[in-house]
Design a protein around this motif. Structure first.
Motif, PDB file in Angstrom:
ATOM      1  N   ASP A   1       0.763  -1.316  -0.069  1.00  0.00           N
ATOM      2  CA  ASP A   1       0.104  -0.102   0.065  1.00  0.00           C
ATOM      3  C   ASP A   1       0.887   1.277  -0.152  1.00  0.00           C
ATOM      4  N   VAL A   2       2.031   1.151   0.655  1.00  0.00           N
ATOM      5  CA  VAL A   2       2.854   2.257   0.868  1.00  0.00           C
ATOM      6  C   VAL A   2       3.671   2.520  -0.536  1.00  0.00           C
ATOM      7  N   ALA A   3       4.072   1.354  -0.935  1.00  0.00           N
ATOM      8  CA  ALA A   3       4.792   1.286  -2.520  1.00  0.00           C
ATOM      9  C   ALA A   3       3.929   1.909  -3.449  1.00  0.00           C
ATOM     10  N   ASP A   4       2.622   1.436  -3.549  1.00  0.00           N
ATOM     11  CA  ASP A   4       1.622   2.107  -4.395  1.00  0.00           C
ATOM     12  C   ASP A   4       1.503   3.502  -4.427  1.00  0.00           C
ATOM     13  N   GLU A   5       1.518   4.010  -3.028  1.00  0.00           N
ATOM     14  CA  GLU A   5       1.263   5.524  -2.964  1.00  0.00           C
ATOM     15  C   GLU A   5       2.609   6.054  -3.315  1.00  0.00           C
ATOM     16  N   LEU A   6       3.787   5.487  -3.101  1.00  0.00           N
ATOM     17  CA  LEU A   6       4.982   6.073  -3.561  1.00  0.00           C
ATOM     18  C   LEU A   6       4.917   6.103  -5.251  1.00  0.00           C
ATOM     19  N   ALA A   7       4.600   5.046  -5.751  1.00  0.00           N
ATOM     20  CA  ALA A   7       4.702   4.917  -7.218  1.00  0.00           C
ATOM     21  C   ALA A   7       3.510   6.046  -7.723  1.00  0.00           C
ATOM     22  N   ARG A   8       2.550   6.114  -7.174  1.00  0.00           N
ATOM     23  CA  ARG A   8       1.592   7.344  -7.638  1.00  0.00           C
ATOM     24  C   ARG A   8       2.327   8.524  -7.708  1.00  0.00           C
ATOM     25  N   ARG A   9       3.006   8.774  -6.575  1.00  0.00           N
ATOM     26  CA  ARG A   9       3.725  10.237  -6.589  1.00  0.00           C
ATOM     27  C   ARG A   9       4.989  10.216  -7.512  1.00  0.00           C
ATOM     28  N   GLU A  10       5.484   9.298  -7.993  1.00  0.00           N
ATOM     29  CA  GLU A  10       6.631   9.223  -8.790  1.00  0.00           C
ATOM     30  C   GLU A  10       6.484  10.124  -9.825  1.00  0.00           C
ATOM     31  N   GLY A  11       7.338  10.827 -10.107  1.00  0.00           N
ATOM     32  CA  GLY A  11       7.472  11.821 -11.152  1.00  0.00           C
ATOM     33  C   GLY A  11       6.817  13.117 -11.125  1.00  0.00           C
ATOM     34  N   THR A  12       6.101  13.165  -9.887  1.00  0.00           N
ATOM     35  CA  THR A  12       5.446  14.407  -9.277  1.00  0.00           C
ATOM     36  C   THR A  12       6.452  15.353  -8.564  1.00  0.00           C
ATOM     37  N   SER A  13       6.572  16.566  -8.719  1.00  0.00           N
ATOM     38  CA  SER A  13       7.201  17.501  -8.020  1.00  0.00           C
ATOM     39  C   SER A  13       6.795  17.566  -6.462  1.00  0.00           C
ATOM     40  N   GLY A  14       7.716  17.201  -5.431  1.00  0.00           N
ATOM     41  CA  GLY A  14       7.383  17.277  -4.155  1.00  0.00           C
ATOM     42  C   GLY A  14       6.753  18.746  -3.760  1.00  0.00           C
ATOM     43  N   ILE A  15       7.337  19.328  -4.324  1.00  0.00           N
ATOM     44  CA  ILE A  15       6.579  20.993  -4.159  1.00  0.00           C
ATOM     45  C   ILE A  15       5.245  21.030  -4.704  1.00  0.00           C
ATOM     46  N   GLU A  16       4.957  20.466  -5.612  1.00  0.00           N
ATOM     47  CA  GLU A  16       3.536  20.414  -6.390  1.00  0.00           C
ATOM     48  C   GLU A  16       2.432  19.630  -5.548  1.00  0.00           C
ATOM     49  N   GLU A  17       3.080  18.565  -5.117  1.00  0.00           N
ATOM     50  CA  GLU A  17       2.468  17.507  -4.390  1.00  0.00           C
ATOM     51  C   GLU A  17       1.996  17.909  -3.255  1.00  0.00           C
ATOM     52  N   LYS A  18       2.702  18.707  -2.382  1.00  0.00           N
ATOM     53  CA  LYS A  18       2.497  19.073  -1.235  1.00  0.00           C
ATOM     54  C   LYS A  18       1.233  20.376  -1.268  1.00  0.00           C
ATOM     55  N   ALA A  19       1.538  21.058  -2.239  1.00  0.00           N
ATOM     56  CA  ALA A  19       0.790  22.270  -2.454  1.00  0.00           C
ATOM     57  C   ALA A  19      -0.696  21.475  -2.868  1.00  0.00           C
ATOM     58  N   LEU A  20      -0.751  20.466  -3.634  1.00  0.00           N
ATOM     59  CA  LEU A  20      -1.893  19.960  -4.057  1.00  0.00           C
ATOM     60  C   LEU A  20      -2.591  19.304  -2.599  1.00  0.00           C
ATOM     61  N   ARG A  21      -1.805  18.638  -1.824  1.00  0.00           N
ATOM     62  CA  ARG A  21      -2.616  18.156  -0.384  1.00  0.00           C
ATOM     63  C   ARG A  21      -2.961  19.389   0.228  1.00  0.00           C
ATOM     64  N   LYS A  22      -2.537  20.418   0.314  1.00  0.00           N
ATOM     65  CA  LYS A  22      -2.696  21.550   1.122  1.00  0.00           C
ATOM     66  C   LYS A  22      -4.080  22.182   0.590  1.00  0.00           C
ATOM     67  N   ALA A  23      -4.068  22.161  -0.718  1.00  0.00           N
ATOM     68  CA  ALA A  23      -5.555  22.791  -1.471  1.00  0.00           C
ATOM     69  C   ALA A  23      -6.581  22.079  -1.041  1.00  0.00           C
ATOM     70  N   ILE A  24      -6.458  20.638  -1.058  1.00  0.00           N
ATOM     71  CA  ILE A  24      -7.349  19.631  -0.845  1.00  0.00           C
ATOM     72  C   ILE A  24      -7.835  19.715   0.525  1.00  0.00           C
ATOM     73  N   LEU A  25      -6.946  19.835   1.395  1.00  0.00           N
ATOM     74  CA  LEU A  25      -7.125  20.108   2.851  1.00  0.00           C
ATOM     75  C   LEU A  25      -8.140  21.411   3.019  1.00  0.00           C
ATOM     76  N   ARG A  26      -7.853  22.498   2.467  1.00  0.00           N
ATOM     77  CA  ARG A  26      -8.427  23.884   2.325  1.00  0.00           C
ATOM     78  C   ARG A  26     -10.090  23.358   1.870  1.00  0.00           C
ATOM     79  N   GLU A  27     -10.149  22.828   0.762  1.00  0.00           N
ATOM     80  CA  GLU A  27     -11.299  22.779   0.232  1.00  0.00           C
ATOM     81  C   GLU A  27     -12.431  21.586   1.216  1.00  0.00           C
ATOM     82  N   GLY A  28     -11.769  20.794   1.944  1.00  0.00           N
ATOM     83  CA  GLY A  28     -12.546  19.876   2.827  1.00  0.00           C
ATOM     84  C   GLY A  28     -12.792  20.644   4.053  1.00  0.00           C
ATOM     85  N   ALA A  29     -12.303  21.802   4.636  1.00  0.00           N
ATOM     86  CA  ALA A  29     -12.381  22.479   5.710  1.00  0.00           C
ATOM     87  C   ALA A  29     -13.853  23.343   5.684  1.00  0.00           C
TER      88      ALA A  29
END
Length: 139
Positions: free
Chosen positions: A111-139
């Motif tokens: 399950d962890v490997a699948d998540e890492l594979a999903r993130r592969e090739g994605t900028s860490g900066i972009e991925e973190k910004a996306l997570r923050k945006a999703i959290l803001r929308e859910g709040a």
């Protein structure tokens, strides 16, 4: 078919080692008859999440301290071999206790490997910004 950037799937590979360890840990779950008198993992699981989550925190701190020791040895011009081995040991302890947590919550290393594979090739900066945006929308 193996891609050029993939490692061969062999019995000693990281994935196999983690899968074998996860299987052993799962066998120690209370629902699988894990005996707390005979198994550290069963004892940890019997004590509940606070016990293994505390161990994860302790081990994470020990990883940080061991990494700092590698830095200090390197900066002093010493050979960091001993401190590097200590770092590997501490990371192994951290991974082990994380595997205990995954088993408790019904998850596997894959399950962890699948998540890492999903993130592969994605900028860490972009991925973190996306997570923050999703959290803001859910709040």
């Amino acid at each position: 078919m193996r891609m050029d950037n993939e490692l061969p799937d062999k019995a000693g590979s990281t994935a196999h080692v983690l899968d074998r360890l996860a299987t052993t840990i799962e066998s120690r779950l209370p629902k699988n008859g894990g005996d707390p008198d005979a198994s550290y993992v069963a004892r940890l699981l019997q004590r509940g999440p606070d016990a293994f989550l505390k161990k994860i925190g302790e081990e994470a701190t020990e990883v940080v301290m061991a990494a700092k020791d590698v830095d200090a040895a390197t900066a002093s011009g010493a050979t960091p071999d001993g401190s590097r081995l200590k770092l590997v040991g501490e990371v192994a302890d951290l991974w082990f206790h994380c595997l205990v947590a995954l088993a408790h919550y019904g998850l596997k290393p894959s399950d962890v490997a699948d998540e890492l594979a999903r993130r592969e090739g994605t900028s860490g900066i972009e991925e973190k910004a996306l997570r923050k945006a999703i959290l803001r929308e859910g709040a």
